[in-house]
Motif scaffolding. Sequence first.
Motif, short mmCIF file in Angstrom:
data_model
loop_
_atom_site.label_atom_id
_atom_site.label_comp_id
_atom_site.label_asym_id
_atom_site.label_seq_id
_atom_site.Cartn_x
_atom_site.Cartn_y
_atom_site.Cartn_z
N PHE A 257 1.05 -0.91 -0.02
CA PHE A 257 0.30 0.17 0.58
C PHE A 257 1.00 1.51 -0.26
O PHE A 257 0.45 2.12 -0.63
N GLY A 258 1.97 1.42 0.82
CA GLY A 258 2.73 2.22 0.48
C GLY A 258 3.45 2.92 -0.29
O GLY A 258 4.18 4.16 -0.66
N VAL A 259 3.55 1.53 -0.99
CA VAL A 259 3.96 1.84 -2.95
C VAL A 259 3.30 1.79 -3.65
O VAL A 259 3.37 3.30 -4.09
N GLY A 260 2.53 1.63 -3.51
CA GLY A 260 1.57 2.27 -4.38
C GLY A 260 0.89 3.74 -4.20
O GLY A 260 0.44 4.21 -5.07
N ALA A 261 0.99 3.61 -2.83
CA ALA A 261 0.22 5.62 -2.65
C ALA A 261 1.11 6.05 -3.51
O ALA A 261 0.99 6.81 -3.93
N MET A 262 2.70 5.90 -3.29
CA MET A 262 3.97 6.45 -3.46
C MET A 262 3.16 6.63 -5.52
O MET A 262 3.16 7.90 -5.73
N ILE A 263 3.16 5.44 -6.10
CA ILE A 263 3.04 5.44 -7.84
C ILE A 263 2.43 6.16 -7.74
O ILE A 263 2.05 7.47 -9.26
N PHE A 264 1.00 6.28 -7.29
CA PHE A 264 -0.39 6.90 -7.68
C PHE A 264 -0.03 8.58 -8.00
O PHE A 264 -0.66 8.96 -8.43
N VAL B 37 1.41 13.38 -10.38
CA VAL B 37 2.25 14.68 -10.57
C VAL B 37 2.67 14.98 -11.74
O VAL B 37 2.73 15.89 -12.42
N ALA B 38 2.87 13.99 -12.53
CA ALA B 38 3.13 13.61 -13.80
C ALA B 38 2.38 14.02 -14.88
O ALA B 38 2.01 15.25 -15.63
N ILE B 39 0.45 13.61 -14.37
CA ILE B 39 -0.41 14.09 -15.43
C ILE B 39 -0.75 15.19 -15.02
O ILE B 39 -0.57 16.04 -16.26
N VAL B 40 -0.43 16.16 -13.65
CA VAL B 40 -0.56 17.32 -13.78
C VAL B 40 0.42 18.29 -14.15
O VAL B 40 0.15 18.93 -15.13
N THR B 41 1.67 17.66 -14.67
CA THR B 41 2.67 18.35 -14.98
C THR B 41 2.65 18.39 -16.60
O THR B 41 2.85 19.55 -17.07
N LEU B 42 2.41 17.13 -17.10
CA LEU B 42 2.12 17.26 -18.71
C LEU B 42 0.70 18.17 -18.78
O LEU B 42 1.53 18.77 -20.41
#
Length: 364
Positions: free
Chosen positions: A299-306, A311-316
């Motif tokens: 869950f911790g890793v999943g939350a990081m990826i999410f 952030v990537a989508i907003v930046t894009l």
Amino acid sequence: MSPKSKPPALKVGAATDVGRVRQQNEDAFIADEFVVGVADGMGGHLAGEVASAIAVTTLRERLGAGAATVELAVAAVVEANRAIFQTARGNHEQRGMGTTLTAMVVLADADQDAADKFVIINVGDSRTYLIRGGRMRRVTVDHSYVQELLSTGSISEVEARSHPRRNIVTRALGIESTVRVDTWVRPFVKGDRYLLCSDGLVDEVDDDEIADVLSANADPKRAADALVAVANRNGGHDNTTVVVVDVLEGEPADETGGMDRDLMWIDQPATGGAISVDADPSLPITAEVPITPASQRRFGVGAMIFTFAVVAIVTLAVTLFFALGNNDKSDPVSPTTVTSTTVSTPTTRLAPTTTTSSTSTSTT
Ligand code: MG
């Protein structure tokens, strides 16, 4: 309160020695009526001694009268793991310390007059062997880098004995906040002998020689002393600790059924009283109890990826907005670069950290 029943009829002998090279003995053992065990500490500046002492002390406190169930025995080991882990975090000099643990815990039911079963516990590369009817075999499976190479057929038993990385353990108490514990439930069988030992013994003395020494010494204490002496005679490069347990009462040996089905004995060769060795490490595990809350880590890793993905989508989106809205700019930022670098980074956290305890045998 722990259950209390009559102690099983066992005769126990133990011995430990610093060896001929090390300055400190980081091994520890327990040889009580309801629990016996060997712990091999690792970590410099006396930290290994602290870790193995915590493991043994916790076992004595929690399992000194045996355990009503396998789960309670495992819970005590998990508690020891937590105590070592937290002690290490609170003391800079002890950071990274850990210990192996192999133990026999009597399953003592308060309703029973006498216990007839026990559980073997293992974390790390200390070992428990069973000797019965002139034959010896390993019960535990090492949690070590070399054992993994052996299991996949990458190296042979002979190569394993001299492998330069043979002392790297892949599981130990105190390294992570939780620990997985291997368990085997076994009946008390009259005449059985168990050997619990640290790697200081098996690195210096091969299984055939261990079997010979056990065969030559009927008394458990004398057998333990003799094994330590042979380890030192062969080099004594590490601390050596040995506990020998003779079962004096119990159900008759039944090698064809019941709880011994998982032990595949080889035929006894006609060589007089010599003990033959079956060193096949591929024993099935009767009851492995996974404790690691992997779901939490995922869950911790999943939350990081999410989070990175958002952030990537907003930046894009912002990049595209400015790029499309201002055609006079000659070099818009490539959105592909932003997306790929941002999303791929956290996946490296998924790699397990099972070899963090590789300092186990660094000479102090
Ligand atoms: Mg050792």
